[in-house]
Design a protein around this motif. Structure first.
Motif, short mmCIF file in Angstrom:
data_model
loop_
_atom_site.label_atom_id
_atom_site.label_comp_id
_atom_site.label_asym_id
_atom_site.label_seq_id
_atom_site.Cartn_x
_atom_site.Cartn_y
_atom_site.Cartn_z
N LEU A 158 43.69 38.58 50.23
CA LEU A 158 43.74 37.26 49.61
C LEU A 158 42.62 37.10 48.58
N ARG A 159 41.46 37.66 48.84
CA ARG A 159 40.36 37.60 47.88
C ARG A 159 40.76 38.22 46.56
N ASP A 160 41.36 39.43 46.60
CA ASP A 160 41.76 40.10 45.37
C ASP A 160 42.88 39.34 44.66
N VAL A 161 43.78 38.74 45.43
CA VAL A 161 44.84 37.93 44.82
C VAL A 161 44.25 36.72 44.10
N PHE A 162 43.28 36.08 44.70
CA PHE A 162 42.63 34.93 44.07
C PHE A 162 41.91 35.34 42.78
N LEU A 163 41.40 36.55 42.74
CA LEU A 163 40.70 37.04 41.55
C LEU A 163 41.66 37.60 40.50
N GLY A 164 42.95 37.61 40.80
CA GLY A 164 43.93 38.07 39.83
C GLY A 164 43.93 39.56 39.61
N GLN A 165 43.68 40.35 40.65
CA GLN A 165 43.66 41.80 40.51
C GLN A 165 44.45 42.43 41.66
N THR A 166 44.81 43.71 41.47
CA THR A 166 45.58 44.41 42.49
C THR A 166 44.73 44.55 43.75
N PRO A 167 45.25 44.15 44.91
CA PRO A 167 44.45 44.26 46.13
C PRO A 167 43.95 45.67 46.36
N TYR A 168 42.73 45.76 46.83
CA TYR A 168 42.09 47.06 47.05
C TYR A 168 42.87 47.90 48.06
N ILE A 169 43.46 47.25 49.06
CA ILE A 169 44.15 48.00 50.11
C ILE A 169 45.43 48.64 49.60
N PHE A 170 45.92 48.24 48.43
CA PHE A 170 47.13 48.82 47.87
C PHE A 170 46.81 49.95 46.88
N GLN A 171 45.55 50.19 46.60
CA GLN A 171 45.17 51.20 45.62
C GLN A 171 44.78 52.50 46.32
N ARG A 172 44.75 53.57 45.54
CA ARG A 172 44.32 54.87 46.06
C ARG A 172 42.85 54.81 46.40
#
Length: 309
Positions: A158-172
């Motif tokens: 939710l933090r990454d979504v609020f910041l308008g970026q791809t969530p860290y848990i979805f990245q390599r």
């Protein structure tokens, strides 16, 4: 008629209450809960400082990181109480931590290693409590693992979504979400085996922290852009029955090539001749343009001389 009506309503309410009564949930010491909340809040406020947010933004991100996963779990399950409302110390602890770290960031300076350890500890603890609540209300084991995952990493998502970026848990990256899923699965397995809640929580936290450490120590990254078909040799993808036919068809086609000139070399020669011809044509055009420009300059000079005279 009033007395029988009231008695009937009371009986229905009693049956409904007893039918929805959950199984006993795991009991986590209060100080461990507050440590998890504080550490997650520190992660949120440090992200807010990195993104140049103000105090309000820092507090919001801190609350989101520390309590967002539990809120996402409670909203999804829609049973029992909401942790952020039921625990009176959780929200004040998150807000106080965010304020202190935002105003005095030196409090957590040079503590990156400790914060990282406590952060993954919090993820494992949240994963265990999330899975436990789903199991306590009678949901199946898959829902328990999912709720453990949401509770463990939902705040960071939710933090990454609020910041308008791809969530860290979805990245390599190194194992983080994978560690939370594995920890929740271990807790569900221990619960299915009839082990105590405390043993399940300890095993969940140990597996979560262990997988995270292994991925960091050996730099194991989550895979992306996987295509197993490219890893299989081309010849093995065909059926065995067609191998002989393909061989018979390829051999006659290969023999005539020895008797005729190489098609690729002739194509290269033709392309080279066309390129050289094109270069000569462009040079001739440049020479013509230069000659015309020289004539024009000479004419302008003559006109200028006549005017001077």
């Amino acid at each position: 008629m009033t007395a029988p009506l009231v008695a009937g309503i009371a009986a229905v309410a009693m049956v409904t209450t007893n039918g929805d009564a959950p199984a006993p949930q795991v009991s986590i010491p209060l100080w461990i809960e507050m440590v998890a909340v504080v550490v997650a809040s520190v992660s949120g406020v440090l992200t807010a400082r990195e993104k140049k947010l103000d105090l309000v933004g820092a507090v919001c991100l801190a609350v989101t990181c520390s309590l967002g996963g539990g809120l996402l779990r409670d909203m999804t399950l829609q049973v029992g109480n909401v942790y952020i409302l039921n625990q009176p110390l959780a929200l004040p602890a998150a807000i106080l931590t965010a304020t202190v770290v935002f105003i005095i960031p030196s409090v957590v300076e040079r503590q990156d290693r400790l914060i990282a350890i406590l952060d993954i500890f919090s993820v494992g603890l949240y994963a265990a409590t999330g899975a436990d609540k789903a199991l306590a209300y009678g949901f199946n084991p898959l829902i328990g693992i999912t709720m453990g995952f949401f509770t463990g990493v939902g705040g960071g998502m939710l933090r990454d979504v609020f910041l308008g970026q791809t969530p860290y848990i979805f990245q390599r990256s190194n194992f983080y979400a994978v560690a939370a899923i594995a920890g929740a699965a271990v807790y569900v397995a221990f619960d299915a085996a009839g082990m105590s809640h405390v043993t399940g929580v300890v095993a969940c936290v140990a597996v979560t922290m262990g997988l995270r450490w292994i991925s960091l120590h050996y730099n194991i990254m989550s895979p992306t852009e996987v295509d197993l078909a490219k890893m299989v040799p081309h010849g093995r993808r065909r059926r065995r029955g067609s191998d002989a036919e393909d061989t018979d068809q390829r051999e006659p086609a290969a023999k005539p090539r020895l008797d005729r000139p190489d098609r690729s070399s002739s194509e290269l020669a033709n392309r080279r001749r066309r390129t050289l011809a094109d270069i000569d044509r462009r040079r001739e055009e440049e020479r013509r343009e230069e000659a015309v420009a020289r004539i024009k300059r000479m004419r302008r000079k003559r006109r200028q001389r006549k005017l001077d005279i």
